[in-house]
Scaffold this motif. Structure first.
Motif, PDB file in Angstrom:
ATOM      1  N   ASN A  67       0.784  -1.232   0.000  1.00  0.00           N
ATOM      2  CA  ASN A  67       0.000   0.000   0.000  1.00  0.00           C
ATOM      3  C   ASN A  67       0.822   1.291   0.000  1.00  0.00           C
ATOM      4  N   ILE A  68       1.684   1.441   0.994  1.00  0.00           N
ATOM      5  CA  ILE A  68       2.375   2.726   1.158  1.00  0.00           C
ATOM      6  C   ILE A  68       3.291   3.020  -0.036  1.00  0.00           C
ATOM      7  N   LEU A  69       4.149   2.044  -0.379  1.00  0.00           N
ATOM      8  CA  LEU A  69       5.108   2.299  -1.456  1.00  0.00           C
ATOM      9  C   LEU A  69       4.406   2.553  -2.786  1.00  0.00           C
ATOM     10  N   PRO A  70       3.415   1.706  -3.188  1.00  0.00           N
ATOM     11  CA  PRO A  70       2.706   2.001  -4.441  1.00  0.00           C
ATOM     12  C   PRO A  70       2.000   3.358  -4.414  1.00  0.00           C
ATOM     13  N   ALA A  71       1.426   3.714  -3.268  1.00  0.00           N
ATOM     14  CA  ALA A  71       0.711   4.990  -3.188  1.00  0.00           C
ATOM     15  C   ALA A  71       1.666   6.156  -3.410  1.00  0.00           C
ATOM     16  N   MET A  72       2.864   6.071  -2.804  1.00  0.00           N
ATOM     17  CA  MET A  72       3.844   7.157  -2.974  1.00  0.00           C
ATOM     18  C   MET A  72       4.316   7.234  -4.416  1.00  0.00           C
ATOM     19  N   LEU A  73       4.496   6.070  -5.019  1.00  0.00           N
ATOM     20  CA  LEU A  73       4.963   6.003  -6.403  1.00  0.00           C
ATOM     21  C   LEU A  73       3.917   6.636  -7.326  1.00  0.00           C
ATOM     22  N   ASN A  74       2.633   6.278  -7.100  1.00  0.00           N
ATOM     23  CA  ASN A  74       1.548   6.814  -7.924  1.00  0.00           C
ATOM     24  C   ASN A  74       1.435   8.326  -7.786  1.00  0.00           C
ATOM     25  N   ALA A  75       1.745   8.817  -6.587  1.00  0.00           N
ATOM     26  CA  ALA A  75       1.634  10.264  -6.359  1.00  0.00           C
ATOM     27  C   ALA A  75       2.849  11.013  -6.896  1.00  0.00           C
ATOM     28  N   GLY A  76       3.809  10.273  -7.449  1.00  0.00           N
ATOM     29  CA  GLY A  76       4.974  10.915  -8.066  1.00  0.00           C
ATOM     30  C   GLY A  76       6.041  11.359  -7.089  1.00  0.00           C
ATOM     31  N   GLU A  77       6.086  10.751  -5.899  1.00  0.00           N
ATOM     32  CA  GLU A  77       7.148  11.095  -4.953  1.00  0.00           C
ATOM     33  C   GLU A  77       8.475  10.521  -5.458  1.00  0.00           C
ATOM     34  N   LYS A  78       9.572  11.105  -4.978  1.00  0.00           N
ATOM     35  CA  LYS A  78      10.890  10.663  -5.458  1.00  0.00           C
ATOM     36  C   LYS A  78      11.339   9.414  -4.713  1.00  0.00           C
ATOM     37  N   MET A  79      11.337   8.306  -5.430  1.00  0.00           N
ATOM     38  CA  MET A  79      11.677   7.029  -4.801  1.00  0.00           C
ATOM     39  C   MET A  79      12.937   6.468  -5.436  1.00  0.00           C
ATOM     40  N   TYR A  80      13.907   6.179  -4.579  1.00  0.00           N
ATOM     41  CA  TYR A  80      15.197   5.698  -5.054  1.00  0.00           C
ATOM     42  C   TYR A  80      15.482   4.293  -4.548  1.00  0.00           C
ATOM     43  N   SER A  81      16.252   3.584  -5.360  1.00  0.00           N
ATOM     44  CA  SER A  81      16.739   2.287  -4.884  1.00  0.00           C
ATOM     45  C   SER A  81      18.150   2.505  -4.337  1.00  0.00           C
ATOM     46  N   TYR A  82      18.531   1.692  -3.365  1.00  0.00           N
ATOM     47  CA  TYR A  82      19.884   1.749  -2.828  1.00  0.00           C
ATOM     48  C   TYR A  82      20.446   0.338  -2.875  1.00  0.00           C
ATOM     49  N   ARG A  83      21.462   0.155  -3.727  1.00  0.00           N
ATOM     50  CA  ARG A  83      22.001  -1.197  -3.920  1.00  0.00           C
ATOM     51  C   ARG A  83      22.902  -1.610  -2.765  1.00  0.00           C
ATOM     52  N   PHE A  84      22.624  -2.750  -2.218  1.00  0.00           N
ATOM     53  CA  PHE A  84      23.460  -3.295  -1.145  1.00  0.00           C
ATOM     54  C   PHE A  84      24.196  -4.496  -1.694  1.00  0.00           C
ATOM     55  N   GLU A  85      25.513  -4.497  -1.489  1.00  0.00           N
ATOM     56  CA  GLU A  85      26.273  -5.679  -1.886  1.00  0.00           C
ATOM     57  C   GLU A  85      26.903  -6.241  -0.637  1.00  0.00           C
ATOM     58  N   GLY A  86      26.624  -7.456  -0.362  1.00  0.00           N
ATOM     59  CA  GLY A  86      27.144  -8.070   0.853  1.00  0.00           C
ATOM     60  C   GLY A  86      26.221  -9.208   1.222  1.00  0.00           C
ATOM     61  N   TYR A  87      26.463  -9.751   2.403  1.00  0.00           N
ATOM     62  CA  TYR A  87      25.671 -10.907   2.812  1.00  0.00           C
ATOM     63  C   TYR A  87      24.356 -10.439   3.411  1.00  0.00           C
ATOM     64  N   TRP A  88      23.266 -11.030   2.980  1.00  0.00           N
ATOM     65  CA  TRP A  88      21.944 -10.710   3.525  1.00  0.00           C
ATOM     66  C   TRP A  88      21.096 -11.958   3.408  1.00  0.00           C
ATOM     67  N   LYS A  89      20.510 -12.377   4.482  1.00  0.00           N
ATOM     68  CA  LYS A  89      19.718 -13.606   4.419  1.00  0.00           C
ATOM     69  C   LYS A  89      18.453 -13.487   5.253  1.00  0.00           C
ATOM     70  N   ASP A  90      17.347 -13.827   4.603  1.00  0.00           N
ATOM     71  CA  ASP A  90      16.069 -13.923   5.291  1.00  0.00           C
ATOM     72  C   ASP A  90      16.041 -15.301   5.964  1.00  0.00           C
ATOM     73  N   VAL A  91      15.910 -15.320   7.283  1.00  0.00           N
ATOM     74  CA  VAL A  91      15.953 -16.619   7.963  1.00  0.00           C
ATOM     75  C   VAL A  91      14.550 -17.029   8.425  1.00  0.00           C
ATOM     76  N   GLY A  92      13.606 -16.872   7.520  1.00  0.00           N
ATOM     77  CA  GLY A  92      12.211 -17.147   7.862  1.00  0.00           C
ATOM     78  C   GLY A  92      11.797 -18.599   7.721  1.00  0.00           C
ATOM     79  N   THR A  93      12.681 -19.445   7.194  1.00  0.00           N
ATOM     80  CA  THR A  93      12.311 -20.861   7.067  1.00  0.00           C
ATOM     81  C   THR A  93      13.383 -21.719   7.733  1.00  0.00           C
ATOM     82  N   ILE A  94      13.007 -22.970   8.012  1.00  0.00           N
ATOM     83  CA  ILE A  94      13.943 -23.888   8.660  1.00  0.00           C
ATOM     84  C   ILE A  94      15.196 -24.075   7.803  1.00  0.00           C
ATOM     85  N   THR A  95      15.010 -24.253   6.493  1.00  0.00           N
ATOM     86  CA  THR A  95      16.184 -24.478   5.639  1.00  0.00           C
ATOM     87  C   THR A  95      17.077 -23.241   5.589  1.00  0.00           C
TER      88      THR A  95
END
Lengths: 400, 367
Positions: free
Chosen positions: A223-251
């Motif tokens: 909701n929030i991000l699409p709404a801001m995008l639709n309203a033409g707010e300035k949205m930037y991506s920030y590239r991260f290089e490094g280790y990042w892991k979602d640990v939401g599952t057993i595996t």
């Protein structure tokens, strides 16, 4: 005196973590043990202090007891401050509209007054279920330099996994022209890491707008991000290089633990510039007499048996003749003599009885189909009686 | 409820272990892979319910201050009482105190302000676990003026105070610095008294110009004061030489000693965050204590490794005590070595001492 913080962090820690099954029956996902002596929340909290952010709201909802006690006054992270510091923010009763947090955006919305106490220019939104080291200050600098209203941290993921994430479609200058939440046919492999920096005034505006929308799911990604995008707010991506892991599952939890092993590990904890702080227990150094190969052993352990390719948490006892292979033991666990633990994740306070067998060799177990792909899981406080057998891939939350 | 204040001598007999006290006081000698010697006495006090502790320092107490900080790790960062450092001061001369009695004189201002009924005074060079409230119970029951805590063991050298007590634990005689063979009752430099009594004793000592606590107070007071002994029969070791330092550390490799010292009650210490110890494919570790932050690629046998020690590939360590932030190079062979903090041992070095005379490496040395 000026009572103001440039940037306040809000850490979403209310997740139930249902895909961790028995590991989150009684505790919130951010409180799950990781890497022998940490809990998942140590990573975002340490990142905050290492990035110079000293004001953090931790939003809890699901099973918050362990998490509340663990975070405490924030002293282990140097977040015990006279102004700022770490604060646990639970849902509370108000004159009207008393409610649980209804979504990520609603959780932040309900704590607008907390953020406004510090009169911040920027708000950093974090989630409490990722393992990574990141300097948020660099991201904040990028946000300021770009004059952005919202900056989303992202990283490249394999295209075939992209449909599990929020995907950013960006222009060459890094601006975002489209945000797709878990798309079936992803157009790019740039995944959102769930880390956002907002210019505070914009965040408050869109949270209030979203709150008035009865159809909204009150979710940042949806909701929030699409709404801001639709309203033409300035949205930037920030590239991260490094280790990042979602640990939401057993595996993924097992994988992330294994990523710590080796002379050149995928994820390095021995890093004096980015120390991961934790509520280090007062245990004596580990006593090691058995065979320990390619493993991590935390303080307070007594190892007289064999430990191979494993992560052994604080105060575990591995008796003579016992064997732990390819496994994660979280803490205060006793593996009695002759017991064999293979390809398993064992939660705190578990006893594995004499001669019992938990799990199966990795090469065999990983062929077992099921919710955990062959990894055996023992929940908190389980007692495995002498000689008992727990098959590969089983999830046990009652004593056997 | 009776209340008690603690006083710790952190810097008595520093000269016994010149190697380790060059850069610090005795109380802050690193011990057991994680601790400083003072942690044991201080934890005993905290675990006995004492919430006000004065620590008498002398010189070189920067390391001690750094270790103790505000006292929060001992739960002694308090508004009322808590941990109070008592640096030396003198209103009569420019000299630092030379003995226990002068040190106590220096702390009498602190004691006068304390409202606690009893005082426990102890050295910080010994490792044992004792609930001082038990000593106070006996002190009250026997209506003693001073209760000296003693431990029965064989004498190792002659710089001890040896007690002889009757069945009722009343002290019959005191021998100072005698060489006695066999198992004797050794005073462990820890005693209990009423705060008011002790202040009187100190006042008298000042007015009469006494200089020695053991001679002028204990020995001379044997007939006038009611002096009792308290028998402590748990594990006890003290550090009075590099040899005894080595032996006392190695005692921790014994399971029963570890259980007694570390079991059921915590030994508090300063917490430094370090990742869990890492053992690689080539690691071989037997009968050793390994602290968080270590990286083990080589062979380690009967050793005590402090935080962030790296043992490189091919290195073989036997019977060594390696303090924090040491780097042991590839293919080193170390035997009976005590290495102070922050040392770097280059590849292929061979260093050996002997059990009675461990090879000592100064803090920050590169070999």
């Amino acid at each position: 005196m000026l009572r103001k913080k440039e940037c306040v962090a809000m850490l979403l820690a209310g997740g139930q973590g249902s895909r961790l099954y028995a590991l989150t029956s009684n505790i919130a996902k951010p409180a799950v043990s990781f890497g022998a002596k940490y809990r998942i929340i140590d990573f975002p909290l340490s990142n905050c202090i290492n990035s110079g952010i000293d004001t953090v709201g931790v939003l809890t909802q699901y099973q918050p007891l362990v998490l509340n006690e663990y975070v405490g006054n924030g002293q282990p992270w140097d977040l015990d401050r006279t102004f700022g510091g770490v604060h646990i923010l639970s849902p509370y009763e108000a004159k009207k509209d008393t409610s649980w947090y209804k979504g990520t955006a609603n959780a932040i919305y309900q704590n607008i007054r907390f953020m406004k106490m510090y009169d911040p220019e920027y708000v950093l939104i974090l989630s409490g279920d990722h393992i990574y080291k990141m300097d948020y200050d660099k991201m904040l600098t990028a946000h300021k330099e770009a004059g952005a209203d919202c900056t989303i941290a992202c990283m490249e993921v394999p295209l075939k996994e992209a449909s599990r994430f929020g995907i950013l479609n960006t222009n060459p200058d890094g601006t975002i022209y489209e945000f797709e939440e878990k798309p079936k046919q992803p157009k790019s492999n740039l995944a959102s890491m769930g880390i956002y920096i907002f210019t505070a005034s914009k965040l408050f505006k869109y949270l209030e707008l979203d709150e008035q929308d009865p159809k909204s799911e009150k979710d940042f990604g949806k909701n929030i991000l699409p709404a801001m995008l639709n309203a033409g707010e300035k949205m930037y991506s920030y590239r991260f290089e490094g280790y990042w892991k979602d640990v939401g599952t057993i595996t993924s939890l097992l994988e992330a633990n294994m990523d710590l092993l080796g002379t050149v590990p995928n994820f390095e904890l021995r890093d004096s510039d980015n120390v991961i702080h934790s509520r280090s227990p007062l245990a004596p150094p580990a006593y090691v007499a058995g065979e320990v190969v390619n493993s991590l052993i935390a303080n307070g352990c007594e190892v007289e048996g064999k430990v191979i390719n494993s992560v052994i948490g604080t105060n575990c006892i591995i008796e003579e003749g016992a064997e732990v292979v390819d496994s994660v033991l979280m803490g205060n666990i006793v593996v009695k003599s002759g017991a064999k633990v293979n390809y398993s994740i064992i939660d705190e306070e578990v006893t594995v009885g004499v001669g019992s067998v938990v799990g199966d060799e990795k090469s065999v177990a990983c062929k077992v189909e099921g919710k955990t792909s062959g990894i055996t899981v023992l929940g908190r406080g389980v007692e495995v009686s002498d000689g008992a057998k727990v098959a590969a891939g089983e999830i046990v939350d009652k004593s056997v | 409820m009776n209340t008690t204040v603690g006083v710790i001598f952190s810097s008595i007999n520093d000269e016994q272990v010149p190697e380790l006290t060059k850069v610090r006081s005795k109380g802050s000698i690193p011990y057991g892979g994680r601790y400083r010697l003072v942690d044991f006495t201080l934890s005993n006090m905290v675990n006995s319910g004492i919430t006000t502790v004065g620590i008498i320092t002398k010189n070189n107490y920067q390391s001690l201050m750094d270790h103790l900080g505000s006292g929060k790790e001992w739960d002694l960062a308090r508004k009322e009482g808590g941990l109070i450092l008592l640096p030396p001061y003198s209103d009569e001369s420019e000299m630092l105190y030379k003995n226990r009695l002068e040190a106590l004189k220096g702390s009498s201002a602190f004691l006068k302000k304390c409202k606690e009924d009893f005082v426990v005074i102890a050295d910080s060079d010994a490792v044992y676990k004792l609930d001082y409230s038990k000593v106070i119970e006996q002190h009250i029951a026997t209506n003693a003026d001073i209760t000296l805590i003693y431990h029965e063991h064989e004498s190792e050298n002659s710089s001890y105070i040896i007690l002889d007590t009757g069945k009722d634990e009343k002290v019959k005689s005191i021998e100072i610095n005698t060489h006695a063979k066999g198992v004797k009752k050794h005073y462990i430099n820890a005693f209990v008294a009423r705060t008011s009594f002790l202040l009187n004793v100190i006042q008298t000592a000042i007015s009469r110009g006494y200089t020695s606590f053991s001679k002028d107070i204990l020995l001379a007071g044997l007939s006038t004061y009611k002096i009792y002994g308290y028998k402590f029969d748990g594990y006890y070791s003290s550090v009075s030489s590099l040899e005894s330092y080595f032996k006392s550390n190695m005692d921790l490799l014994d399971k029963t000693v570890r259980k007694e010292i570390f079991g059921d009650r915590d030994i508090y210490t300063k917490i430094n965050d370090a990742p869990p110890a890492k053992f690689t494919e080539t690691a071989k570790v037997t009968n050793s204590l390994i602290h968080d932050g270590c990286l083990i690629e080589g062979t380690v046998e009967n050793c005590i490794l402090f935080r962030n020690v790296k043992v490189s590939k091919g290195a073989v360590l036997k019977n060594c005590i390696i303090m924090s932030e040491n780097l042991i190079g590839e293919d080193c062979k170390l035997s009976y070595v005590v290495s102070d903090k922050d040392c770097i041992i280059g590849n292929g070095r061979l260093l050996a001492g002997y059990e009675k005379k461990p090879y000592f490496i100064n803090k920050g040395t590169r070999i």
